[in-house]
Design an enzyme around this catalytic site. Structure first.
Site, PDB file in Angstrom:
ATOM      1  N   LYS A 205       1.012  -1.192  -0.155  1.00  0.00           N
ATOM      2  CA  LYS A 205       0.328   0.107   0.279  1.00  0.00           C
ATOM      3  C   LYS A 205       0.230   1.297   0.361  1.00  0.00           C
ATOM      4  O   LYS A 205       0.700   1.904  -0.747  1.00  0.00           O
ATOM      5  CB  LYS A 205      -0.969   0.088   1.376  1.00  0.00           C
ATOM      6  CG  LYS A 205      -1.847   1.078   1.435  1.00  0.00           C
ATOM      7  CD  LYS A 205      -2.766   1.398   2.745  1.00  0.00           C
ATOM      8  CE  LYS A 205      -3.529   2.146   2.873  1.00  0.00           C
ATOM      9  NZ  LYS A 205      -4.372   2.092   3.457  1.00  0.00           N
ATOM     10  N   GLU A 211      10.213  -4.605   4.387  1.00  0.00           N
ATOM     11  CA  GLU A 211      10.019  -5.817   4.614  1.00  0.00           C
ATOM     12  C   GLU A 211      10.074  -6.376   2.050  1.00  0.00           C
ATOM     13  O   GLU A 211      11.256  -6.883   1.738  1.00  0.00           O
ATOM     14  CB  GLU A 211       9.461  -6.941   4.965  1.00  0.00           C
ATOM     15  CG  GLU A 211       9.457  -7.118   6.400  1.00  0.00           C
ATOM     16  CD  GLU A 211       8.986  -5.968   7.888  1.00  0.00           C
ATOM     17  OE1 GLU A 211       8.974  -5.271   6.301  1.00  0.00           O
ATOM     18  OE2 GLU A 211       8.174  -6.466   8.848  1.00  0.00           O
ATOM     19  N   GLY A 265      -5.079  -1.615   4.833  1.00  0.00           N
ATOM     20  CA  GLY A 265      -4.485  -2.875   4.937  1.00  0.00           C
ATOM     21  C   GLY A 265      -4.974  -4.233   4.557  1.00  0.00           C
ATOM     22  O   GLY A 265      -4.654  -5.036   3.376  1.00  0.00           O
ATOM     23  N   ARG A 266      -5.363  -4.293   6.514  1.00  0.00           N
ATOM     24  CA  ARG A 266      -5.699  -6.081   6.585  1.00  0.00           C
ATOM     25  C   ARG A 266      -7.806  -6.167   5.235  1.00  0.00           C
ATOM     26  O   ARG A 266      -7.862  -7.171   5.887  1.00  0.00           O
ATOM     27  CB  ARG A 266      -5.638  -5.561   8.086  1.00  0.00           C
ATOM     28  CG  ARG A 266      -6.433  -4.906   8.938  1.00  0.00           C
ATOM     29  CD  ARG A 266      -6.150  -5.072  10.223  1.00  0.00           C
ATOM     30  NE  ARG A 266      -6.689  -4.139  11.204  1.00  0.00           N
ATOM     31  CZ  ARG A 266      -5.407  -2.859  11.224  1.00  0.00           C
ATOM     32  NH1 ARG A 266      -4.712  -2.137  10.287  1.00  0.00           N
ATOM     33  NH2 ARG A 266      -6.128  -1.909  11.677  1.00  0.00           N
ATOM     34  N   HIS A 382      -3.896 -33.517  17.492  1.00  0.00           N
ATOM     35  CA  HIS A 382      -2.960 -33.715  18.183  1.00  0.00           C
ATOM     36  C   HIS A 382      -1.430 -33.331  18.484  1.00  0.00           C
ATOM     37  O   HIS A 382      -0.016 -33.345  18.876  1.00  0.00           O
ATOM     38  CB  HIS A 382      -2.576 -34.891  17.352  1.00  0.00           C
ATOM     39  CG  HIS A 382      -3.193 -35.923  16.429  1.00  0.00           C
ATOM     40  ND1 HIS A 382      -3.538 -37.116  17.392  1.00  0.00           N
ATOM     41  CD2 HIS A 382      -4.515 -35.779  15.817  1.00  0.00           C
ATOM     42  CE1 HIS A 382      -4.721 -37.975  16.758  1.00  0.00           C
ATOM     43  NE2 HIS A 382      -5.282 -36.918  15.573  1.00  0.00           N
TER      44      HIS A 382
HETATM   45  O1  F6P Z   1       1.721  -4.342  10.359  1.00  0.00           O
HETATM   46  C1  F6P Z   1       1.842  -2.914   9.132  1.00  0.00           C
HETATM   47  C2  F6P Z   1       1.099  -2.300   8.432  1.00  0.00           C
HETATM   48  O2  F6P Z   1       0.528  -1.368   8.351  1.00  0.00           O
HETATM   49  C3  F6P Z   1       0.112  -2.843   8.107  1.00  0.00           C
HETATM   50  O3  F6P Z   1      -1.515  -2.678   8.685  1.00  0.00           O
HETATM   51  C4  F6P Z   1      -0.157  -3.401   6.194  1.00  0.00           C
HETATM   52  O4  F6P Z   1      -1.121  -4.360   6.482  1.00  0.00           O
HETATM   53  C5  F6P Z   1       1.708  -4.100   6.170  1.00  0.00           C
HETATM   54  O5  F6P Z   1       1.939  -3.131   7.488  1.00  0.00           O
HETATM   55  C6  F6P Z   1       1.790  -3.473   4.770  1.00  0.00           C
HETATM   56  O6  F6P Z   1       2.086  -2.597   4.114  1.00  0.00           O
HETATM   57  P1  F6P Z   1       2.397  -2.123   3.065  1.00  0.00           P
HETATM   58  O7  F6P Z   1       1.524  -2.763   2.351  1.00  0.00           O
HETATM   59  O8  F6P Z   1       2.278  -0.656   2.893  1.00  0.00           O
HETATM   60  O9  F6P Z   1       3.612  -2.455   2.501  1.00  0.00           O
END
Ligand code: F6P
Length: 539
Positions: A205, A211, A265-266, A382
């Site tokens: 987003k 990452e 995002g979620r 299990h």
């Molecule tokens: O975990 C924090 C967060 O902002 C989430 O709400 C979001 O889904 C995720 O990081 C990834 O963010 P982006 O889509 O901006 O890379």
């Protein structure tokens, strides 16, 4: 403090809870043979069984008064009107527009739907180009492998749904997901792939997430080492609200799919973030997923609380958390295909509602989101079910099962259902010491009675069972929307903003100050001795 806590409706529920806390579920079943009929709700061909919750038929109407006292219908109206109900970020919450049928959805005086439809058309065209082989890689070969690079909401939704709909995948295309900053994630995924036939989707987003940016850069280096810089435009597409940053990364603007800051995002699976899923199952089935979510939207927006599935799930969570003191909830899908649902819901629920500061900047004043965890059945039986049965910790369980199998192998499904229903029955009724003793004595040959205490089960562990028809795109869409609306409802009940996530920021901020210390670019200073010691130990 959340004003709901001092309302007459809350006090009524509290009084009612006092009378119920000492009652055992087994007795509630024994005294009311109509319990299942009175405490289960149907929606189309779905069944929501709440009869194994520690409630009576009087509980739900009392809880429904909380829905009114917290003005949940008013919050729904504000969301639908495009008001900035995500007040800490000044944003509207309109993800339901991404699966909307007809008519305008207004934001600041403009209809958002033309933009939504334009991106949906772009996604459809892209899926067709990949599936038909019209889209070629830099060496002229069709694409065989898609790698979605994203994290959190830009990963969990499409990853979970792609696994859930494995029975619906198009042939000849494999879809992979990379999220973790640990290079092991990307390296092991790329190990089996050929640059010539691999296409990366960079899903973010913000297009700033550490990452995703690191994985995208490494993926790009892997591709260009084999095929050269010019290959990027045939092997990278991006999904973001920040199209300027997409361009700065070097991705062709024609290969960029937009979405908007009114999609959290979620809550973004329905947007272009769902492109990897649409590629996995085809655009028609992606449209069915949207239609399923739309059906749940219409239900949530119109049904009264006692018939409204998201409302009922929310009210039961609130009851368990705030009136019975149950602080964990196990999500137990008896469906291998829904194996990632617990992980997906961990973000949806815990990132949305794992908060203590209410909309007025005050402490909420009651426990909020319980710790959510889970594994698909029967595997979990299990592993950790021993603790559920005899560990002495009270928690709530949520079983999800499908009447029909998505992979109908002879001999499997009836056993799966038997296990699911057996677990909720055992957790509910338990087994008394007398029953355990009698069982041992009547065994052939009789078993030693000293085992009786070990074979006694306290029971009274409440659970919900959601019985779905069959896992398909429409059902899955409705299922995800069910949980989205449950989260929305709990946000309104707890007076929380369910759409921000400030708690995630602090760790990111500290990581940014530690990185140059670990890389040896700045001295290790102004941090606690433990963290300094860990950094020193890495050098
Ligand atoms: O975990 C924090 C967060 O902002 C989430 O709400 C979001 O889904 C995720 O990081 C990834 O963010 P982006 O889509 O901006 O890379």
């Amino acid at each position: 403090m959340n004003p709901l806590l001092s309302s007459p409706a809350w006090k009524d529920v509290e009084r009612h809870a006092q009378g119920l806390r000492g009652r055992h579920l087994r007795d509630l079943f024994a005294t009311d043979p109509t319990r299942f009929q009175r405490l289960s709700v149907r929606w189309n061909d779905w069944l929501l069984d709440l009869s194994k919750q520690r409630i009576t038929p009087e509980t739900l109407p009392l809880l429904a008064e909380l829905w009114n006292s917290a003005a949940v219908p008013g919050w729904i109206a504000r969301m639908r009107a495009g008001e900035p109900i995500n007040h800490t970020e000044g944003r509207a919450v309109l993800h339901f527009a991404l699966r909307h049928g007809g008519g305008p959805i207004m934001l600041d005086g403009a209809d958002v739907m033309p933009d939504v439809r334009a991106v949906q058309g772009q996604m459809r065209g892209f899926c067709d180009a990949i599936h038909s082989g019209r889209w070629r890689g830099a060496t002229g070969e069709p694409i065989s492998d898609i790698v979605n690079i994203g994290i959190g909401g830009s990963d969990l939704g499409p990853r979970m749904a792609t696994q859930a709909l494995a029975a619906h995948h198009v042939p000849h295309l494999r879809v992979h997901f990379v999220a973790n900053l640990d290079g092991a994630d990307l390296a092991t995924t790329l190990a089996g792939l050929a640059p010539r036939t691999t296409l990366f989707i960079i899903a973010s987003k913000t297009f700033t997430t550490q990452e995703t940016m690191q994985n995208a850069a490494s993926a790009r280096a892997w591709l260009t080492a084999a095929l050269g810089e010019a290959a990027v435009s045939r092997h990278f597409v991006a999904i973001s609200t920040a199209l300027d940053r997409v361009a700065a990364f070097g991705i062709d603007p024609d290969n960029a799919f937009a979405f908007w800051d009114w999609v959290g995002g979620r809550f973004s699976l329905w947007s272009a973030i769902g492109l990897s899923l649409a590629l996995a199952i085809g655009h028609e089935k992606f449209a069915q997923l949207l239609a399923g979510a739309r059906a749940m939207d219409e239900h949530f927006f119109s049904a009264p609380p006692l018939e409204n599935l998201p409302a009922l799930l929310a009210l039961i969570d609130l009851w368990n958390s705030d009136f019975l003191g149950l602080q964990t909830r196990a999500l137990l899908p008896y469906s291998q295909s829904l194996g990632l649902l617990p992980r997906y819901l961990q973000q949806l629920e815990m990132e949305s509602l794992g908060k203590q500061t209410d909309r007025d900047g005050k402490l909420v004043g009651c426990p909020t989101q319980p710790i959510l965890w889970g594994e698909p059945g029967t595997n979990g039986q299990h592993a950790f079910y021993q603790l559920l049965h005899q560990g002495g910790r009270a928690l709530s369980c949520e079983f999800i099962a499908c009447r029909a199998a998505d992979f109908p192998l002879a001999g499997h499904h009836a056993k799966l259902l038997a296990n699911c229903f057996a677990q909720s029955a055992a957790l509910m009724q338990g087994k008394t010491a007398a029953e355990a003793c009698a069982e041992l004595e009547s065994a052939v040959p009789p078993a030693p009675t000293f085992l009786a205490p070990y074979k006694t089960f306290p029971g009274n562990q409440p659970s919900t069972t959601l019985l779905l028809p069959k896992l398909d795109p429409h059902t899955l869409g409705a299922l995800i929307a069910l949980y989205e609306h449950k989260v929305f409802t709990l946000g309104a009940l707890w007076n929380l903003n369910a759409f921000d996530q400030w708690g995630v920021e602090y760790g990111k901020q500290i990581a940014n100050t530690l990185l140059p210390m670990i890389e040896g670019k700045t001295p290790v200073a102004n941090i606690d001795s433990s963290t300094a010691g860990l950094i020193a130990a890495c050098k």
